[in-house]
Enzyme design. Structure first.
Site, PDB file in Angstrom:
ATOM      1  N   HIS A   1      18.764  -1.900 -20.719  1.00 13.13           N
ATOM      2  CA  HIS A   1      19.108  -0.685 -21.606  1.00 13.13           C
ATOM      3  C   HIS A   1      20.621  -0.345 -21.530  1.00 13.13           C
ATOM      4  O   HIS A   1      21.315  -0.121 -22.568  1.00 13.13           O
ATOM      5  CB  HIS A   1      18.374   0.547 -20.862  1.00 13.13           C
ATOM      6  CG  HIS A   1      17.033   0.334 -20.463  1.00 13.13           C
ATOM      7  ND1 HIS A   1      16.083  -0.310 -21.552  1.00 13.13           N
ATOM      8  CD2 HIS A   1      16.160   0.646 -19.588  1.00 13.13           C
ATOM      9  CE1 HIS A   1      14.950  -0.377 -21.016  1.00 13.13           C
ATOM     10  NE2 HIS A   1      14.915   0.044 -19.728  1.00 13.13           N
TER      11      HIS A   1
ATOM     12  N   GLY B   1      -3.680  -5.736 -22.128  1.00 18.61           N
ATOM     13  CA  GLY B   1      -3.471  -4.814 -21.089  1.00 18.61           C
ATOM     14  C   GLY B   1      -3.906  -3.564 -21.714  1.00 18.61           C
ATOM     15  O   GLY B   1      -3.102  -2.415 -21.441  1.00 18.61           O
ATOM     16  N   ALA B   2      -5.009  -3.328 -22.452  1.00 14.58           N
ATOM     17  CA  ALA B   2      -5.240  -2.216 -23.334  1.00 14.58           C
ATOM     18  C   ALA B   2      -5.886  -1.070 -22.442  1.00 14.58           C
ATOM     19  O   ALA B   2      -6.032   0.143 -22.890  1.00 14.58           O
ATOM     20  CB  ALA B   2      -6.391  -2.638 -24.428  1.00 14.58           C
ATOM     21  N   THR B   3      -6.232  -1.238 -21.293  1.00 15.99           N
ATOM     22  CA  THR B   3      -6.538  -0.113 -20.372  1.00 15.99           C
ATOM     23  C   THR B   3      -5.182   0.157 -19.476  1.00 15.99           C
ATOM     24  O   THR B   3      -5.682   1.299 -18.489  1.00 15.99           O
ATOM     25  CB  THR B   3      -7.869  -0.560 -19.504  1.00 15.99           C
ATOM     26  OG1 THR B   3      -7.307  -1.640 -18.589  1.00 15.99           O
ATOM     27  CG2 THR B   3      -9.100  -0.910 -20.421  1.00 15.99           C
TER      28      THR B   3
ATOM     29  N   ASP C   1      -1.395   1.846 -18.409  1.00 17.23           N
ATOM     30  CA  ASP C   1      -0.644   3.021 -18.658  1.00 17.23           C
ATOM     31  C   ASP C   1       0.091   3.212 -20.038  1.00 17.23           C
ATOM     32  O   ASP C   1       0.212   3.872 -20.641  1.00 17.23           O
ATOM     33  CB  ASP C   1       0.153   3.130 -17.403  1.00 17.23           C
ATOM     34  CG  ASP C   1       1.193   4.395 -17.484  1.00 17.23           C
ATOM     35  OD1 ASP C   1       0.632   5.677 -17.607  1.00 17.23           O
ATOM     36  OD2 ASP C   1       2.247   4.132 -17.749  1.00 17.23           O
TER      37      ASP C   1
ATOM     38  N   ASP D   1      13.184  -3.555 -26.095  1.00 13.86           N
ATOM     39  CA  ASP D   1      13.875  -2.772 -25.190  1.00 13.86           C
ATOM     40  C   ASP D   1      13.600  -1.331 -25.742  1.00 13.86           C
ATOM     41  O   ASP D   1      14.099  -0.848 -26.847  1.00 13.86           O
ATOM     42  CB  ASP D   1      15.281  -3.164 -25.208  1.00 13.86           C
ATOM     43  CG  ASP D   1      16.302  -2.180 -24.327  1.00 13.86           C
ATOM     44  OD1 ASP D   1      15.942  -1.059 -23.997  1.00 13.86           O
ATOM     45  OD2 ASP D   1      17.012  -2.882 -23.616  1.00 13.86           O
ATOM     46  N   HIS D   2      12.621  -0.356 -25.018  1.00 14.42           N
ATOM     47  CA  HIS D   2      12.436   0.732 -25.770  1.00 14.42           C
ATOM     48  C   HIS D   2      13.569   1.729 -26.189  1.00 14.42           C
ATOM     49  O   HIS D   2      13.629   2.580 -26.781  1.00 14.42           O
ATOM     50  CB  HIS D   2      11.318   1.461 -24.843  1.00 14.42           C
ATOM     51  CG  HIS D   2      11.715   2.081 -23.589  1.00 14.42           C
ATOM     52  ND1 HIS D   2      11.424   1.200 -22.509  1.00 14.42           N
ATOM     53  CD2 HIS D   2      12.304   2.994 -23.184  1.00 14.42           C
ATOM     54  CE1 HIS D   2      11.957   2.289 -21.545  1.00 14.42           C
ATOM     55  NE2 HIS D   2      12.240   3.117 -21.821  1.00 14.42           N
TER      56      HIS D   2
HETATM   57  P1  NAD Z   1      -0.991  -1.086 -15.893  1.00 14.84           P
HETATM   58  O1  NAD Z   1      -0.833  -1.738 -14.725  1.00 14.84           O
HETATM   59  O2  NAD Z   1      -1.023   0.473 -16.328  1.00 14.84           O
HETATM   60  O3  NAD Z   1      -1.776  -2.083 -16.767  1.00 14.84           O
HETATM   61  C1  NAD Z   1      -2.040  -3.235 -16.825  1.00 14.84           C
HETATM   62  C2  NAD Z   1      -3.058  -3.804 -17.783  1.00 14.84           C
HETATM   63  O4  NAD Z   1      -3.098  -5.004 -17.524  1.00 14.84           O
HETATM   64  C3  NAD Z   1      -4.462  -3.164 -17.562  1.00 14.84           C
HETATM   65  O5  NAD Z   1      -5.062  -2.889 -18.704  1.00 14.84           O
HETATM   66  C4  NAD Z   1      -5.344  -4.319 -16.578  1.00 14.84           C
HETATM   67  O6  NAD Z   1      -6.534  -4.438 -16.940  1.00 14.84           O
HETATM   68  C5  NAD Z   1      -4.633  -5.653 -17.484  1.00 14.84           C
HETATM   69  N1  NAD Z   1      -5.015  -6.532 -16.446  1.00 14.84           N
HETATM   70  C6  NAD Z   1      -4.361  -6.806 -15.329  1.00 14.84           C
HETATM   71  N2  NAD Z   1      -4.578  -8.117 -14.861  1.00 14.84           N
HETATM   72  C7  NAD Z   1      -5.358  -8.737 -16.027  1.00 14.84           C
HETATM   73  C8  NAD Z   1      -5.934  -9.955 -16.087  1.00 14.84           C
HETATM   74  N3  NAD Z   1      -5.880 -10.929 -15.263  1.00 14.84           N
HETATM   75  N4  NAD Z   1      -6.657 -10.151 -17.083  1.00 14.84           N
HETATM   76  C9  NAD Z   1      -6.710  -9.336 -18.096  1.00 14.84           C
HETATM   77  N5  NAD Z   1      -5.929  -8.024 -18.113  1.00 14.84           N
HETATM   78  C10 NAD Z   1      -5.702  -7.685 -17.076  1.00 14.84           C
HETATM   79  O7  NAD Z   1       0.624  -1.616 -16.464  1.00 14.84           O
HETATM   80  P2  NAD Z   1       1.688  -0.895 -17.690  1.00 14.84           P
HETATM   81  O8  NAD Z   1       2.185   0.360 -16.621  1.00 14.84           O
HETATM   82  O9  NAD Z   1       0.696  -0.342 -18.770  1.00 14.84           O
HETATM   83  O10 NAD Z   1       2.536  -1.749 -17.935  1.00 14.84           O
HETATM   84  C11 NAD Z   1       2.352  -2.897 -18.852  1.00 14.84           C
HETATM   85  C12 NAD Z   1       3.584  -3.566 -19.056  1.00 14.84           C
HETATM   86  O11 NAD Z   1       4.710  -2.614 -19.777  1.00 14.84           O
HETATM   87  C13 NAD Z   1       4.533  -3.877 -17.798  1.00 14.84           C
HETATM   88  O12 NAD Z   1       5.244  -5.275 -18.088  1.00 14.84           O
HETATM   89  C14 NAD Z   1       5.589  -3.010 -17.514  1.00 14.84           C
HETATM   90  O13 NAD Z   1       6.630  -3.314 -17.029  1.00 14.84           O
HETATM   91  C15 NAD Z   1       5.892  -2.657 -19.314  1.00 14.84           C
HETATM   92  N6  NAD Z   1       6.492  -1.275 -19.232  1.00 14.84           N
HETATM   93  C16 NAD Z   1       5.554  -0.094 -18.942  1.00 14.84           C
HETATM   94  C17 NAD Z   1       5.774   0.897 -19.344  1.00 14.84           C
HETATM   95  C18 NAD Z   1       5.181   2.434 -19.088  1.00 14.84           C
HETATM   96  O14 NAD Z   1       5.455   3.385 -19.329  1.00 14.84           O
HETATM   97  N7  NAD Z   1       3.986   2.061 -18.300  1.00 14.84           N
HETATM   98  C19 NAD Z   1       7.070   1.288 -19.610  1.00 14.84           C
HETATM   99  C20 NAD Z   1       7.956   0.160 -20.007  1.00 14.84           C
HETATM  100  C21 NAD Z   1       7.413  -1.175 -19.622  1.00 14.84           C
END
Ligand code: NAD
Length: 499
Positions: free
Chosen positions: A243, A15-17, A19, A180-181
């Site tokens: 949390h 999920g390196a691209t 948020d 759990d951040h």
């Molecule tokens: P996001 O939607 O911004 O990113 C998802 C990532 O997954 C992208 O890089 C996308 O390319 C990749 N992806 C999706 N489907 C894919 C597939 N089939 N194969 C390969 N890659 C795939 O999501 P996010 O906001 O970064 O959140 C990621 C996780 O972190 C979630 O579980 C979310 O609940 C958790 N989280 C996020 C935050 C936050 O601040 N964004 C905070 C707490 C927890």
């Protein structure tokens, strides 16, 4: 820096691209690098669906570091350790290519076979990825293998169990780091130190001297563009199950026999086991749910939750929860732990207020005495305030409220990268104390599921609080019937003596 404190590892971010990777993980890794906590022997493989070259990926890493930290010293050197692998995680065939890349990097950087797999993706993929990591041999390593997993860990107890079974086929409990951040936040970590390193608190930390404990975690933002996710979650699952209950556990646990992971965790688990389970109609006596309506905040008219994008016009999802949690053990019998959390509230803050019992008699009858409070400011300010009664100089022998304050300066953002930085470093060091053990997850889902079950039985009368308020009236009544009221968290600011 002591060489033993420098970490050597391959960090694979799924999920390196996304948020999370951009806003939290890359800046946190950079900070570790900048502080010398990552040795030269580290490499990061970013995995996501979108096709990108290594160079494009490295540029996006540099952009995210510079935009969030405003720093670029040694940024090229840092980014040169990043590699990209375009890969649909549901496609079995490309795990083999990922494995060869990992093995090559292991050899090139001398990574000693240490691997951290960070799942920064939607939870529906967690199980599939873990199973593939094992079946395709990515977990066959000489060093450590650790799985870092983001929230939400399941949607309820059965789904959490299923997910746990899937990941346990590839990783042992000791190798699973459930994030759990809040447990990465400076002042949440400080709860234990305040309690267990001060002779003046621990003897009073029980039902003889504490009247109630209040934990507020309020946001001013609404659901923003997360409507689709939030509709299936709500404040109970999004905030309380993890949390809020984690903070309750840290406040309520017995002193552990040491600070070792297993000793701290077992005390936290004992708290979860002692929380009074509430179900059926009883839920109304302990829990209040809310959903924001429209309102005006800073002269801006804001829409009701039901009018937000991707939200059902008749949504029954709660954006606010207040609860009275009772811990039925010797230390806490009779002491309510009140929690409340919500979106679109009047102020953005996370605070814990420990209210001590009134002294037996007020000699200073001309004034009503304020109870002693210990306030732990978690975010955005970080610090502690102790509310005492004292005489003002020159005035009659009357008692006035005075505050002793300690403030950590500098950290002024929700969910700052520092939390993730600490958690990433802990994981590389193999310290799982500030990650949640499966038993904690299971007990907390078990508790929360009973509340959700009661709530799904009836439709709530929503919206029941205005945007920009501190939640529904019923949340105030919850405390009033016990003779208490919520402390006004916006009036409890920490005094920063350094400014
Ligand atoms: P996001 O939607 O911004 O990113 C998802 C990532 O997954 C992208 O890089 C996308 O390319 C990749 N992806 C999706 N489907 C894919 C597939 N089939 N194969 C390969 N890659 C795939 O999501 P996010 O906001 O970064 O959140 C990621 C996780 O972190 C979630 O579980 C979310 O609940 C958790 N989280 C996020 C935050 C936050 O601040 N964004 C905070 C707490 C927890």
């Amino acid at each position: 820096m002591d060489e033993s404190k420098k970490m050597t590892s391959l960090i694979m971010i799924f999920g390196a691209t996304g948020d999370l990777a951009k806003r939290k993980l890359f800046p946190s890794l950079y900070r570790l690098f900048d502080k010398g906590r990552l040795s030269d022997q580290f490499a990061v493989v970013g995995v996501a669906r979108r096709p990108l070259s290594n160079e494009e990926f490295q540029n996006s890493v540099k952009d995210s570091v510079v935009s969030s930290l405003g720093k670029d010293e040694k940024i090229d050197e840092f980014a040169s350790h990043f590699y990209y692998h375009s890969h649909d995680v549901t496609n079995s065939s490309s795990y083999q290519t990922l494995k060869s890349l990992a093995n090559d990097l292991d050899e090139h950087y001398g990574l000693q076979g240490n691997r951290m797999f960070y799942l920064a993706m939607a939870p529906e993929f967690f199980g599939t990825i873990a199973l593939h990591l094992k079946s395709d041999g990515l977990t066959e390593v000489k060093g450590y293998k650790r799985l870092v997993i983001e929230k939400p860990f399941g949607h309820d107890l059965p789904s959490a169990k299923k997910l746990n079974e899937q990941i346990r086929t590839a990783f042992s409990e000791e190798e699973i780091y459930r994030i759990d951040h809040y447990l990465g936040k400076e002042m949440v970590r400080n709860i234990e130190v305040i309690r267990f390193a001060n002779a003046i608190f621990e003897p009073l930390w029980n039902n003889r001297y504490i009247a109630n404990i209040q934990i507020t975690s309020s946001e001013t933002l609404g659901v923003e563009e997360r409507g689709r996710y939030y509709e299936n979650s709500g404040a109970l699952r999004d905030m309380v199950q993890n949390h809020m209950l984690q903070m309750v556990a840290l406040l309520a646990m017995e002193p552990p026999i040491s600070l070792k992971t297993e000793d701290v965790r077992s005390e936290k688990v004992r708290v979860f086991r002692s929380i009074r389970n509430i179900q059926g109609e009883e839920v109304n006596n302990y829990f209040v749910r809310g959903q924001y309506g429209e309102g005006v905040v800073e002269n801006e008219k804001l829409p009701a939750y039901r009018d937000e994008p991707m939200v059902d016009k008749e949504s029954n999802t709660e954006t606010f929860v207040a609860a009275k949690i009772m811990i039925d053990n010797f230390r806490w019998a009779g002491v309510p732990f009140y929690i409340r959390t919500g979106k679109r509230m009047a102020t953005k803050t996370t605070k814990i207020v420990v209210q001590f019992k009134d002294i037996p008699m007020n000699l200073y009858y001309q004034r009503e005495l304020n109870p002693n409070l210990l306030v732990v400011h978690i975010q955005p300010e970080e610090g502690i305030t102790l509310h005492l009664n004292a005489k003002k100089a020159g005035v009659h022998l009357d008692a006035y409220e005075e505050k002793l304050s300690f403030a950590n300066t500098g950290v002024n953002a929700m969910n700052t990268p520092e939390g993730y930085e600490k958690l990433l470093y802990d994981c590389m060091r193999g310290d799982a104390t500030n990650f949640t053990h499966w038993d904690e997850v299971a007990y907390s889902w078990n508790f929360v599921d009973k509340i959700s079950a009661a709530w799904t039985q009836s439709k709530a009368d929503y919206p029941n609080y205005e945007s920009g308020s501190m939640g529904p009236k019923a949340a105030d009544e919850l405390l009033k019937k016990d003779g208490f009221s919520w402390w006004h968290v916006d009036e409890l600011d920490v005094i920063d003596l350094c400014k």
